[in-house]
Motif scaffolding. Structure first.
Motif, PDB file in Angstrom:
ATOM      1  N   LEU A 197       0.855  -1.184   0.000  1.00 12.96           N
ATOM      2  CA  LEU A 197       0.000   0.000   0.000  1.00 12.96           C
ATOM      3  C   LEU A 197       0.890   1.232   0.000  1.00 12.96           C
ATOM      4  O   LEU A 197       1.794   1.358   0.826  1.00 12.96           O
ATOM      5  N   GLU A 198       0.643   2.138  -0.933  1.00 13.49           N
ATOM      6  CA  GLU A 198       1.425   3.362  -1.089  1.00 13.49           C
ATOM      7  C   GLU A 198       0.708   4.534  -0.432  1.00 13.49           C
ATOM      8  O   GLU A 198      -0.512   4.612  -0.451  1.00 13.49           O
ATOM      9  N   ASP A 199       1.471   5.469   0.092  1.00 21.36           N
ATOM     10  CA  ASP A 199       0.956   6.736   0.616  1.00 21.36           C
ATOM     11  C   ASP A 199      -0.254   6.552   1.525  1.00 21.36           C
ATOM     12  O   ASP A 199      -1.298   7.186   1.344  1.00 21.36           O
ATOM     13  N   VAL A 200      -0.101   5.705   2.526  1.00 16.62           N
ATOM     14  CA  VAL A 200      -1.166   5.481   3.500  1.00 16.62           C
ATOM     15  C   VAL A 200      -1.089   6.580   4.544  1.00 16.62           C
ATOM     16  O   VAL A 200      -0.024   6.858   5.109  1.00 16.62           O
ATOM     17  N   GLU A 201      -2.207   7.226   4.809  1.00 22.89           N
ATOM     18  CA  GLU A 201      -2.251   8.331   5.759  1.00 22.89           C
ATOM     19  C   GLU A 201      -2.082   7.822   7.186  1.00 22.89           C
ATOM     20  O   GLU A 201      -2.650   6.808   7.575  1.00 22.89           O
ATOM     21  N   VAL A 202      -1.269   8.551   7.963  1.00 27.44           N
ATOM     22  CA  VAL A 202      -1.061   8.235   9.375  1.00 27.44           C
ATOM     23  C   VAL A 202      -1.870   9.230  10.197  1.00 27.44           C
ATOM     24  O   VAL A 202      -1.687  10.438  10.072  1.00 27.44           O
ATOM     25  N   ILE A 203      -2.772   8.709  11.023  1.00 27.14           N
ATOM     26  CA  ILE A 203      -3.597   9.559  11.893  1.00 27.14           C
ATOM     27  C   ILE A 203      -2.965   9.548  13.282  1.00 27.14           C
ATOM     28  O   ILE A 203      -2.782   8.481  13.868  1.00 27.14           O
ATOM     29  N   GLN A 204      -2.594  10.739  13.797  1.00 23.14           N
ATOM     30  CA  GLN A 204      -1.988  10.841  15.118  1.00 23.14           C
ATOM     31  C   GLN A 204      -2.771  11.845  15.952  1.00 23.14           C
ATOM     32  O   GLN A 204      -3.497  12.679  15.427  1.00 23.14           O
ATOM     33  N   GLN A 205      -2.602  11.754  17.260  1.00 28.18           N
ATOM     34  CA  GLN A 205      -3.287  12.663  18.167  1.00 28.18           C
ATOM     35  C   GLN A 205      -2.810  14.091  17.938  1.00 28.18           C
ATOM     36  O   GLN A 205      -1.630  14.316  17.650  1.00 28.18           O
ATOM     37  N   VAL A 206      -3.701  15.068  18.099  1.00 24.50           N
ATOM     38  CA  VAL A 206      -3.328  16.479  18.012  1.00 24.50           C
ATOM     39  C   VAL A 206      -2.271  16.746  19.088  1.00 24.50           C
ATOM     40  O   VAL A 206      -2.399  16.292  20.222  1.00 24.50           O
ATOM     41  N   GLY A 207      -1.215  17.461  18.720  1.00 21.71           N
ATOM     42  CA  GLY A 207      -0.159  17.787  19.666  1.00 21.71           C
ATOM     43  C   GLY A 207       0.911  16.714  19.770  1.00 21.71           C
ATOM     44  O   GLY A 207       1.872  16.863  20.506  1.00 21.71           O
ATOM     45  N   PHE A 208       0.784  15.630  19.030  1.00 18.53           N
ATOM     46  CA  PHE A 208       1.778  14.573  19.071  1.00 18.53           C
ATOM     47  C   PHE A 208       2.078  14.137  17.638  1.00 18.53           C
ATOM     48  O   PHE A 208       1.175  13.882  16.857  1.00 18.53           O
ATOM     49  N   SER A 209       3.350  14.079  17.316  1.00 20.37           N
ATOM     50  CA  SER A 209       3.742  13.651  15.982  1.00 20.37           C
ATOM     51  C   SER A 209       4.983  12.789  16.108  1.00 20.37           C
ATOM     52  O   SER A 209       5.932  13.163  16.794  1.00 20.37           O
ATOM     53  N   SER A 210       4.974  11.634  15.486  1.00 20.79           N
ATOM     54  CA  SER A 210       6.153  10.773  15.525  1.00 20.79           C
ATOM     55  C   SER A 210       6.394  10.185  14.145  1.00 20.79           C
ATOM     56  O   SER A 210       5.478  10.022  13.351  1.00 20.79           O
ATOM     57  N   TRP A 211       7.653   9.888  13.880  1.00 17.96           N
ATOM     58  CA  TRP A 211       8.078   9.270  12.624  1.00 17.96           C
ATOM     59  C   TRP A 211       7.948   7.774  12.802  1.00 17.96           C
ATOM     60  O   TRP A 211       8.486   7.202  13.741  1.00 17.96           O
TER      61      TRP A 211
END
Length: 164
Positions: A42-56
């Motif tokens: 699967l290409e370019d699958v969106e990652v949903i994360q909590q507001v105020g938190f971002s991780s690689w």
């Protein structure tokens, strides 16, 4: 008649993709590439994360995907697990960590920070500040100030009556 209806319902449900797991094959924080466990890519699958938190999300992390409207092509990542570094917390604890070994760990005895801490802004403490090593400002260390003060003399006068 009921059997025919049930057969049609089951056929329709079979066309709706349920939540599934995959492995990250190209990391990212907003969009990733992954491999499903059935060998699909699967290409370019969106990652949903909590507001105020971002991780690689690093390569080979397990992810849980929810296919929106039952379609694989509209799947989003909603949870992750794994990585080279995994921290296991005890009851009541919370830990934010990265794959470099840095962490902010909220424990019963206080907040533990592992790694260098960079602060852009003031630090205000309502209690003592202590260090196991040197305290340093832009000029020197507190120990070097003590060394200069304690040996300080004016002409033939004695040094300071109290050492720092």
């Amino acid at each position: 008649m009921i059997g025919a209806i049930q057969k049609q319902v089951n056929k329709g449900l079979g066309q709706i993709r349920q939540a599934f797991m995959g492995l990250v094959s190209r990391g990212g924080s907003s969009s990733i590439q992954l491999k499903g466990f059935e060998g699909e890519v699967l290409e370019d699958v969106e990652v949903i994360q909590q507001v105020g938190f971002s991780s690689w999300l690093p390569v080979n992390v397990k992810v849980v995907l929810i296919p929106q409207q039952g379609k694989t092509s509209r799947a989003v990542v909603v949870a992750t697990r794994g990585g080279d570094i995994v921290i296991h917390v005890d009851e009541g604890e919370t830990c934010i960590y990265d794959q470099f070994g840095h962490s902010v760990w909220l424990k019963a005895d206080g907040t533990h920070v592992e790694g260098d801490l960079f602060v852009n802004g003031q630090i205000r403490a309502t209690d003592d500040i202590s260090s196991a090593t040197e305290i340093r400002d832009k000029k020197s260390t507190m120990q070097s100030m003590r060394d200069a003060y304690n040996s300080h003399r004016h002409g033939n006068s004695a040094g300071p009556d109290k050492s720092m």
